[in-house]
Design a protein around this motif. Structure first.
Motif, PDB file in Angstrom:
ATOM      1  N   SER A  37       8.646  67.290  52.116  1.00 19.08           N
ATOM      2  CA  SER A  37       8.643  67.486  53.574  1.00 19.08           C
ATOM      3  C   SER A  37       9.665  66.549  54.210  1.00 19.08           C
ATOM      4  N   PRO A  38      10.119  66.890  55.422  1.00 13.20           N
ATOM      5  CA  PRO A  38      11.012  65.979  56.142  1.00 13.20           C
ATOM      6  C   PRO A  38      10.309  64.641  56.393  1.00 13.20           C
ATOM      7  N   ALA A  39      11.103  63.596  56.597  1.00 11.81           N
ATOM      8  CA  ALA A  39      10.515  62.267  56.827  1.00 11.81           C
ATOM      9  C   ALA A  39      11.443  61.434  57.700  1.00 11.81           C
ATOM     10  N   SER A  40      10.847  60.479  58.380  1.00  9.47           N
ATOM     11  CA  SER A  40      11.624  59.554  59.210  1.00  9.47           C
ATOM     12  C   SER A  40      12.269  58.498  58.326  1.00  9.47           C
ATOM     13  N   VAL A  41      13.225  57.802  58.889  1.00 12.15           N
ATOM     14  CA  VAL A  41      13.907  56.735  58.158  1.00 12.15           C
ATOM     15  C   VAL A  41      12.893  55.696  57.693  1.00 12.15           C
ATOM     16  N   SER A  42      11.986  55.299  58.575  1.00 15.37           N
ATOM     17  CA  SER A  42      11.012  54.263  58.205  1.00 15.37           C
ATOM     18  C   SER A  42      10.081  54.750  57.095  1.00 15.37           C
ATOM     19  N   GLU A  43       9.688  56.020  57.102  1.00 15.43           N
ATOM     20  CA  GLU A  43       8.853  56.561  56.025  1.00 15.43           C
ATOM     21  C   GLU A  43       9.609  56.555  54.700  1.00 15.43           C
ATOM     22  N   LEU A  44      10.884  56.922  54.749  1.00 18.01           N
ATOM     23  CA  LEU A  44      11.686  56.961  53.528  1.00 18.01           C
ATOM     24  C   LEU A  44      11.961  55.562  52.997  1.00 18.01           C
ATOM     25  N   ALA A  45      12.157  54.596  53.895  1.00 16.63           N
ATOM     26  CA  ALA A  45      12.506  53.239  53.492  1.00 16.63           C
ATOM     27  C   ALA A  45      11.302  52.419  53.028  1.00 16.63           C
ATOM     28  N   PHE A  55      19.374  50.442  53.328  1.00 18.39           N
ATOM     29  CA  PHE A  55      18.760  51.733  53.022  1.00 18.39           C
ATOM     30  C   PHE A  55      19.445  52.856  53.799  1.00 18.39           C
ATOM     31  N   VAL A  56      19.787  52.595  55.047  1.00 19.12           N
ATOM     32  CA  VAL A  56      20.455  53.604  55.871  1.00 19.12           C
ATOM     33  C   VAL A  56      21.794  54.005  55.258  1.00 19.12           C
TER      34      VAL A  56
END
Length: 119
Positions: A37-45, A55-56
């Motif tokens: 599923s799609p995720a926000s930067v903070s969820e992915l990091a 990370f970005v």
């Protein structure tokens, strides 16, 4: 003629950028995560022990080669998988597989011929 040499930036084939992106385990894991599923930067990091700007950079590489896309809603940037570029890699690997299977078949035939000659 001015005598000045102009140096154009080398053109990098899209598949090179995809392989570059896939060469890093963090980026591969991000792609696997976005597969669900799609995720926000903070969820992915969150699972990584690295500074957010570092990370970005991984996300920029993935987006730069087209493997992910992002959209910003308010202050939240959300990423989603864009698997279409993987077709380039899949096609390249299929060609390599065919080439090496053919070469191995030829080697097998040659070795069988040598074996028959020596018996």
């Amino acid at each position: 003629m001015t005598g000045l040499a102009t140096h154009a930036a080398p053109i990098i084939p899209p598949i090179d950028g995809i392989f570059r992106a896939l060469s890093d385990p963090t980026r591969r894991h991000v792609l696997e995560r976005l597969g669900s599923s799609p995720a926000s930067v903070s969820e992915l990091a969150a699972p990584y022990d690295m500074a957010l700007p570092s990370f970005v950079e991984h996300l920029k590489i993935l987006e730069g080669c087209g493997l992910v896309s992002s959209r910003k809603t308010g202050r939240v940037r959300t990423y989603k998988l864009a698997p279409e570029p993987l077709k380039l890699v899949e096609d390249w690997l299929a060609k390599q597989r065919q080439l090496w299977e053919r070469r191995l078949d030829q080697l097998d035939e040659y070795l069988m011929t040598l074996k028959e000659q020596n018996t």
